[in-house]
Structures are given as C-alpha cells and as structure tokens.
Design a protein around this motif. Structure first.
Motif, mmCIF file in Angstrom:
data_model
loop_
_atom_site.group_PDB
_atom_site.id
_atom_site.type_symbol
_atom_site.label_atom_id
_atom_site.label_comp_id
_atom_site.label_asym_id
_atom_site.label_seq_id
_atom_site.Cartn_x
_atom_site.Cartn_y
_atom_site.Cartn_z
ATOM 1 N N TYR A 4 0.853 -1.184 0.000
ATOM 2 C CA TYR A 4 0.000 0.000 0.000
ATOM 3 C C TYR A 4 0.893 1.240 0.000
ATOM 4 N N GLN B 204 0.823 5.586 0.705
ATOM 5 C CA GLN B 204 0.096 6.748 1.218
ATOM 6 C C GLN B 204 0.828 8.002 0.783
ATOM 7 N N GLY C 176 -1.192 13.658 2.532
ATOM 8 C CA GLY C 176 -2.561 14.158 2.622
ATOM 9 C C GLY C 176 -3.627 13.231 2.089
ATOM 10 N N GLU C 177 -3.239 11.986 1.755
ATOM 11 C CA GLU C 177 -4.214 11.052 1.191
ATOM 12 C C GLU C 177 -4.303 9.776 2.034
ATOM 13 N N GLY C 178 -5.276 8.943 1.699
ATOM 14 C CA GLY C 178 -5.426 7.677 2.397
ATOM 15 C C GLY C 178 -4.508 6.607 1.839
ATOM 16 N N LEU C 179 -4.559 5.441 2.462
ATOM 17 C CA LEU C 179 -3.790 4.297 1.978
ATOM 18 C C LEU C 179 -4.404 3.804 0.669
ATOM 19 N N ARG D 104 -2.514 -10.763 4.199
ATOM 20 C CA ARG D 104 -3.856 -11.146 4.613
ATOM 21 C C ARG D 104 -4.002 -12.623 4.309
ATOM 22 N N LEU E 117 -6.150 -7.333 7.395
ATOM 23 C CA LEU E 117 -4.831 -7.012 6.874
ATOM 24 C C LEU E 117 -3.879 -6.808 8.047
ATOM 25 N N TYR F 23 -14.143 -1.431 8.211
ATOM 26 C CA TYR F 23 -13.008 -1.699 9.090
ATOM 27 C C TYR F 23 -12.496 -0.408 9.720
ATOM 28 N N TYR G 293 -8.750 0.763 11.458
ATOM 29 C CA TYR G 293 -7.354 0.503 11.795
ATOM 30 C C TYR G 293 -6.810 1.754 12.473
ATOM 31 N N GLN H 47 -2.874 3.779 13.635
ATOM 32 C CA GLN H 47 -1.414 3.794 13.618
ATOM 33 C C GLN H 47 -0.923 4.789 14.642
ATOM 34 N N PHE I 271 -7.682 4.974 10.722
ATOM 35 C CA PHE I 271 -8.070 4.788 9.329
ATOM 36 C C PHE I 271 -9.337 3.949 9.245
ATOM 37 N N LEU J 122 -9.470 -3.595 0.071
ATOM 38 C CA LEU J 122 -9.872 -2.583 1.036
ATOM 39 C C LEU J 122 -9.545 -1.200 0.488
ATOM 40 N N PHE K 220 -9.210 2.679 1.652
ATOM 41 C CA PHE K 220 -8.988 3.402 2.897
ATOM 42 C C PHE K 220 -9.319 4.885 2.758
ATOM 43 N N GLY K 221 -9.736 5.468 3.865
ATOM 44 C CA GLY K 221 -9.857 6.912 3.948
ATOM 45 C C GLY K 221 -8.519 7.559 4.267
ATOM 46 N N GLU K 222 -8.537 8.895 4.356
ATOM 47 C CA GLU K 222 -7.299 9.634 4.588
ATOM 48 C C GLU K 222 -6.841 9.591 6.038
#
Lengths: 113, 113
Positions: free
Chosen positions: A36, A38, A41-44, A93, A101, B33, B35, B37, B91, B102, B104-106
């Motif tokens: 993944y 990132q 300023g953005e998501g994964l 996963r 994950l 989901y 998560y 960090q 997240f 998946l 993801f959001g930011e």
C-alpha cells in the motif's frame, strides 16, 4: 502469529535512482501479500498485490515478487520520480475467511530532484 | 471515483473525554473496518463490521471502543473515555466483498492531552 517486517526509513533517493524496500513476513496460514502507498494528505491506496508464491505484482513501474522460500515481498522500482515520494506499507492477509490485513510499520520515501 | 471519507481530519481532546470518529464508506460496500497507527508504529487492525455487527475485533478493541452504522451511510468509531495512549491516526476502510480490496480513507488524527 502473523506479522510483517519492513525496512526502516526514511529513505532518501535522487530522481532516477533504483529503489528497493525490503519486506519479510511470518504467517500461520497461506497469505496474500500487498504493498500500500500513502501519498501526502491522502489515504492508503493499494499499489500492488500477489496472491501465490512466485507471483509478481506490478503497478506504476513498481514490482514485487512473492518469494515463499525467503518469506519476502520486496518492493522495487528501476527509476524513481519525485512524485513517488510517499509512505509505503507492506501487508499480508490470510486467504481464508474475512481476516484482517496485517501491516508493517511503513517506510517513508523521499525522492529529490 | 468513489472514495472513503473521514471526519474530522484532526481532533484534539482531553483525557477522559468521549470521541466519535466518522467515516462514510463507498456506497455499495458491505464490509467496514477501523485501523489505527500510533506514531512510528505499525498500522494495527481494530475491528471489522458486516451486516450491522462486529465480525472480528483485535485485543486493542476493548470495552472503551464501539462501532456503529447509525444511518446506512456513516460508520462511526466511538472511544468512551480517551487515554493518552489512544493518540494515533485512525483509518477507516471498506470493501465490497469479504476478500475484496480494502479502500482506505485519509485518516483521522486523534491527539489526547
């Protein structure tokens, strides 16, 4: 248990340099493997994946090969660009059931012009 | 392109206060989901949610945490009484199928003082 270990950052490279970010894993079952990314300023975002041994995932010039014998999934790119600057996460996963994950710590890459 | 959105992007709170982090998953996704960090550490699984109930949760997800899908679009994470060690980036993610990718959001950064 299931875990992912990836190389510590930060990594700083000049534009057009070769990139390797190491990732190794331990798993109780048979995992799928992921990288993944990132961006600031953005998501994964999913960069690439491989679901079985010897598979090679590739996207945007990045590649990673699922190596069961060394339990590794190293990320490589032949010529990095400034726009590749981001944090890269290796993850696994298990392929059975809705298992979560499992991520590594992430490696920050900075590419300078 | 559909995306997962999270609010707030950053919240600062006092220890002991309740916090609600909000997520709007992609509209046709069925699996959700959370998560988190902690700075400098791995991205850790908290909880997965399907069909209006928790399908799996980690040992981190204790009685102080709860999730809810109150109105068919939002998916919230509530921390009842925040502790200093809850400071992290949280997240949200969603997927269309049980084993699907998946998205993801930011992230929402929570700082507990």
């Amino acid at each position: 248990g299931n875990s992912v270990t990836q190389m510590e950052g930060p990594v700083t490279l000049s534009e057009e340099a070769f990139l390797t970010i190491n990732c190794t894993y331990t798993a109780t079952g048979y995992p799928s493997l992921f990288w993944y990314v990132q961006y600031p300023g953005e998501g994964l975002q999913l960069l690439l994946k491989a679901t079985k041994a010897d598979d090679k995932g590739s996207n945007k010039g990045f590649e990673a090969t699922y190596r069961k014998e060394t339990t590794s999934f190293h990320l490589e790119k032949g010529s990095v660009q400034v726009s590749d600057s981001a944090v890269y996460f290796c993850a696994l996963r298990l392929t059975s059931g809705n298992t979560p994950l499992v991520f590594g710590k992430g490696t920050r890459l900075s590419v300078i012009a | 392109e559909p995306e997962v959105t999270q609010t707030p992007s950053h919240q600062v709170t006092q220890m002991g206060q309740e916090v609600i982090l909000r997520c709007v998953p992609i509209s046709n996704h069925l699996y959700f989901y959370w998560y988190r960090q902690i700075l400098g550490q791995k991205v850790e699984f908290l909880v997965s949610f399907y069909n209006n109930e928790i399908s799996e949760k980690s040992e981190i997800f204790d009685d102080q945490f709860s999730v809810e899908r109150p109105d068919g679009s939002n998916f919230t994470l509530k921390i009842r009484s925040t502790k200093l060690e809850d400071s992290a980036m949280y997240f949200c993610a969603s997927s269309q199928t049980e084993t699907g990718e998946l998205f993801f959001g930011e992230g929402s950064r929570l700082t507990v003082l």
